[in-house]
Motif scaffolding. Structure first.
Motif, PDB file in Angstrom:
ATOM      1  N   ALA A 155      89.714 -22.151 103.161  1.00  0.00           N
ATOM      2  CA  ALA A 155      89.932 -21.822 104.606  1.00  0.00           C
ATOM      3  C   ALA A 155      90.413 -20.384 104.660  1.00  0.00           C
ATOM      4  O   ALA A 155      89.696 -19.606 105.643  1.00  0.00           O
ATOM      5  CB  ALA A 155      90.999 -22.797 105.081  1.00  0.00           C
ATOM      6  N   ALA A 156      91.327 -19.819 103.728  1.00  0.00           N
ATOM      7  CA  ALA A 156      91.650 -18.469 103.746  1.00  0.00           C
ATOM      8  C   ALA A 156      90.270 -17.591 103.547  1.00  0.00           C
ATOM      9  O   ALA A 156      90.330 -16.608 104.333  1.00  0.00           O
ATOM     10  CB  ALA A 156      92.650 -18.190 102.662  1.00  0.00           C
ATOM     11  N   ARG A 157      89.707 -17.681 102.792  1.00  0.00           N
ATOM     12  CA  ARG A 157      88.449 -16.847 102.504  1.00  0.00           C
ATOM     13  C   ARG A 157      87.702 -16.817 103.623  1.00  0.00           C
ATOM     14  O   ARG A 157      86.788 -15.688 103.979  1.00  0.00           O
ATOM     15  CB  ARG A 157      87.529 -17.414 101.179  1.00  0.00           C
ATOM     16  N   ASN A 158      87.458 -18.048 104.536  1.00  0.00           N
ATOM     17  CA  ASN A 158      86.557 -17.996 105.454  1.00  0.00           C
ATOM     18  C   ASN A 158      86.952 -17.392 106.801  1.00  0.00           C
ATOM     19  O   ASN A 158      86.302 -16.712 107.535  1.00  0.00           O
ATOM     20  CB  ASN A 158      86.238 -19.425 105.728  1.00  0.00           C
ATOM     21  N   ARG A 159      88.294 -17.242 107.087  1.00  0.00           N
ATOM     22  CA  ARG A 159      88.931 -17.009 108.158  1.00  0.00           C
ATOM     23  C   ARG A 159      89.495 -15.527 107.998  1.00  0.00           C
ATOM     24  O   ARG A 159      89.286 -14.737 109.076  1.00  0.00           O
ATOM     25  CB  ARG A 159      90.291 -17.890 108.548  1.00  0.00           C
ATOM     26  N   VAL A 160      89.889 -15.191 106.928  1.00  0.00           N
ATOM     27  CA  VAL A 160      90.302 -13.871 106.737  1.00  0.00           C
ATOM     28  C   VAL A 160      89.147 -12.899 105.849  1.00  0.00           C
ATOM     29  O   VAL A 160      89.179 -12.564 104.802  1.00  0.00           O
ATOM     30  CB  VAL A 160      91.572 -13.720 106.056  1.00  0.00           C
ATOM     31  N   ARG A 161      88.329 -12.421 106.854  1.00  0.00           N
ATOM     32  CA  ARG A 161      87.023 -11.852 106.163  1.00  0.00           C
ATOM     33  C   ARG A 161      87.470 -10.121 106.534  1.00  0.00           C
ATOM     34  O   ARG A 161      86.522  -9.478 105.781  1.00  0.00           O
ATOM     35  CB  ARG A 161      85.957 -12.271 107.084  1.00  0.00           C
ATOM     36  N   GLN A 162      88.417  -9.803 106.952  1.00  0.00           N
ATOM     37  CA  GLN A 162      88.428  -8.283 107.388  1.00  0.00           C
ATOM     38  C   GLN A 162      89.407  -7.642 106.312  1.00  0.00           C
ATOM     39  O   GLN A 162      89.583  -6.384 106.236  1.00  0.00           O
ATOM     40  CB  GLN A 162      89.100  -8.049 108.648  1.00  0.00           C
ATOM     41  N   ASP A 222      95.350 -18.624 111.031  1.00  0.00           N
ATOM     42  CA  ASP A 222      95.345 -18.184 112.416  1.00  0.00           C
ATOM     43  C   ASP A 222      95.830 -17.096 112.842  1.00  0.00           C
ATOM     44  O   ASP A 222      95.099 -16.080 113.297  1.00  0.00           O
ATOM     45  CB  ASP A 222      95.284 -19.267 113.496  1.00  0.00           C
ATOM     46  N   ILE A 223      97.231 -16.957 112.574  1.00  0.00           N
ATOM     47  CA  ILE A 223      98.202 -15.809 113.004  1.00  0.00           C
ATOM     48  C   ILE A 223      97.398 -14.649 112.180  1.00  0.00           C
ATOM     49  O   ILE A 223      97.253 -13.480 112.828  1.00  0.00           O
ATOM     50  CB  ILE A 223      99.515 -15.924 112.791  1.00  0.00           C
ATOM     51  N   ARG A 227     104.034 -30.209 100.653  1.00  0.00           N
ATOM     52  CA  ARG A 227     102.555 -31.037 101.394  1.00  0.00           C
ATOM     53  C   ARG A 227     102.050 -29.841 102.249  1.00  0.00           C
ATOM     54  O   ARG A 227     103.021 -29.061 102.742  1.00  0.00           O
ATOM     55  CB  ARG A 227     102.960 -32.337 101.970  1.00  0.00           C
ATOM     56  N   LEU A 228     100.878 -29.955 102.664  1.00  0.00           N
ATOM     57  CA  LEU A 228     100.487 -28.748 103.488  1.00  0.00           C
ATOM     58  C   LEU A 228     100.941 -29.145 104.990  1.00  0.00           C
ATOM     59  O   LEU A 228     100.866 -30.304 105.547  1.00  0.00           O
ATOM     60  CB  LEU A 228      98.804 -28.990 103.598  1.00  0.00           C
ATOM     61  N   LEU A 229     101.423 -28.157 105.693  1.00  0.00           N
ATOM     62  CA  LEU A 229     101.713 -28.277 106.756  1.00  0.00           C
ATOM     63  C   LEU A 229     102.095 -26.750 107.413  1.00  0.00           C
ATOM     64  O   LEU A 229     103.062 -25.877 106.987  1.00  0.00           O
ATOM     65  CB  LEU A 229     103.518 -28.963 107.009  1.00  0.00           C
ATOM     66  N   GLY A 230     101.191 -26.431 108.461  1.00  0.00           N
ATOM     67  CA  GLY A 230     101.382 -25.078 109.043  1.00  0.00           C
ATOM     68  C   GLY A 230     100.420 -23.940 108.437  1.00  0.00           C
ATOM     69  O   GLY A 230     100.453 -22.875 108.779  1.00  0.00           O
ATOM     70  N   GLU A 231      99.724 -24.249 107.286  1.00  0.00           N
ATOM     71  CA  GLU A 231      99.045 -22.986 106.402  1.00  0.00           C
ATOM     72  C   GLU A 231      98.009 -22.647 107.459  1.00  0.00           C
ATOM     73  O   GLU A 231      97.726 -21.629 107.349  1.00  0.00           O
ATOM     74  CB  GLU A 231      98.735 -23.725 105.214  1.00  0.00           C
ATOM     75  N   GLU A 232      97.290 -23.609 108.004  1.00  0.00           N
ATOM     76  CA  GLU A 232      95.988 -23.283 109.061  1.00  0.00           C
ATOM     77  C   GLU A 232      96.598 -22.307 110.206  1.00  0.00           C
ATOM     78  O   GLU A 232      96.111 -21.366 110.468  1.00  0.00           O
ATOM     79  CB  GLU A 232      95.514 -24.540 109.470  1.00  0.00           C
ATOM     80  N   THR A 233      97.767 -22.811 110.717  1.00  0.00           N
ATOM     81  CA  THR A 233      98.236 -21.813 111.700  1.00  0.00           C
ATOM     82  C   THR A 233      98.846 -20.549 111.150  1.00  0.00           C
ATOM     83  O   THR A 233      98.347 -19.365 111.862  1.00  0.00           O
ATOM     84  CB  THR A 233      99.614 -22.689 112.362  1.00  0.00           C
ATOM     85  N   ALA A 234      99.235 -20.354 110.158  1.00  0.00           N
ATOM     86  CA  ALA A 234      99.569 -19.124 109.257  1.00  0.00           C
ATOM     87  C   ALA A 234      98.291 -18.221 109.341  1.00  0.00           C
ATOM     88  O   ALA A 234      98.322 -17.194 109.690  1.00  0.00           O
ATOM     89  CB  ALA A 234     100.213 -19.344 108.141  1.00  0.00           C
TER      90      ALA A 234
END
Length: 344
Positions: free
Chosen positions: A266-273, A226-227, A217-224
């Protein structure tokens, strides 16, 4: 033709449970920002061939484990099984001999260095560094990646000084997952500190996130995410937990493809660099077909061991493709592996 209709025209995807609204949203995003080249990675950690892509020679990019099949953590999601296909090199002399043999006999261009962790999630590479330095002096073209596990600034600098080109590290964003799945008494902050220490070196840093690591289950992926978004990483690799290794008393659910797609977006939107890539591990069969298709449509920059039909999908939606016979974490500059084996 709309992407949802394209999926229905490609035989492996016919009748699979794609979310129409999500596919339409991904298509709309691609129209606003066109998708770039998609690279397919086929390293020689395992045999691979499909009707669309060919595998490559067994030794073009191997993986070595300095602990053989042993790991003190024995995490619930892996049970050390990921080490079994790797070439055992349990002494520096053995690693040097095997690498030199592969350079002479198989034109080795690079390799992955890995191993099981101790109880603090650290891999004991220190006694191997003089051998790495010697190999890099004699074969400066070799590209070497290493699973770093957790480390501090001093150990990151030592890894850099030895000549490691790419450092790969898992990032976990939930304390419960670290405790329950990894059997590890370390805080989330130590995973961020590792990313910070590695990105302070000249190595290319490629963090990994295991989607569904907390028993499916999803838990902590969004925090990861963000890091990782806070640091100048060379790429982000996502994999999906595979339940087949789990102990019977602690079963893992199979992560739904809808949940996987949420993390992809979420990954593609947040990690653009940096490039975002789908790594080697994910559930097989129909799940892999849907997962890989979402990665193509979400704009991922690379996919390791793509499912059947993925080349056709990429071409149908207008994405140019390339193939590299190297680990997706190390082929970032296009120089690793054997590019002569181009996608047909």
């Amino acid at each position: 033709m709309a992407w949802f209709d394209v999926l229905r025209e490609i035989e492996p995807f016919d009748e699979l449970p794609f979310d129409r609204a999500l596919v339409e949203a991904l298509e709309g995003a691609a129209h606003a920002q066109p998708l770039g080249v998609l690279r397919f990675f086929t390293p020689t950690f395992r045999s691979y061939a499909s009707d669309e892509l060919k595998g490559c020679g067994k030794a073009s990019f191997p993986a070595f484990s300095i602990t053989g099949g042993a790991c003190a953590l024995n995490c619930d999601h892996c049970q050390a099984k990921i080490l079994e296909p790797m070439i055992a090199a349990t002494s520096p002399a053995e690693l040097e001999r095997k690498v030199r043999d592969l350079v002479q006999l198989k034109d080795l261009r690079g390799f992955l260095l890995s191993g099981g962790s101790n109880r603090r999630n650290e891999v004991p590479y220190e006694r191997y560094y003089p051998t790495i330095e010697k190999l890099k002096r004699d074969f400066p073209y070799l590209r070497i990646a290493a699973h770093s596990a957790l480390l501090d600034e001093a150990r990151a600098k030592r890894m850099e000084a030895a000549g490691i080109d790419v450092a790969m590290t898992d990032v976990i964003g939930a304390q419960e997952t670290i405790r329950d799945v990894y059997h590890l008494d370390r805080p989330v902050a130590d995973f961020e500190a590792t990313v910070a220490a590695l990105t302070a070196t000249s190595m290319e840093v490629v963090p990994h996130i295991v989607i569904g690591l907390h028993y499916g289950r999803l838990l902590g992926e969004e925090t990861a995410l963000d890091i990782i978004a806070r640091y100048p990483v060379a790429a982000l690799v996502l994999v999906v937990v595979t339940p087949i290794y789990a102990p019977a008393e602690k079963p893992f659910a199979t992560v739904s493809t809808d949940d996987v797609a949420k993390v992809f977006v979420a990954a593609r939107n947040r990690v653009r660099q940096a490039p975002v890539q789908l790594g080697c591990i994910r559930p097989p069969g129909r799940h892999k077909l849907v997962t890989d298709a979402y990665a193509v449509m979400a704009g991922f920059d690379g996919i390791a061991y793509p499912a059947e039909g993925i080349v056709a999908l990429a071409r149908a939606i207008g994405r140019p493709i390339e193939q590299d016979h190297a680990c997706c974490s190390i082929a970032l500059d296009g120089l690793a592996g054997r590019r002569a084996c181009a996608a047909a």
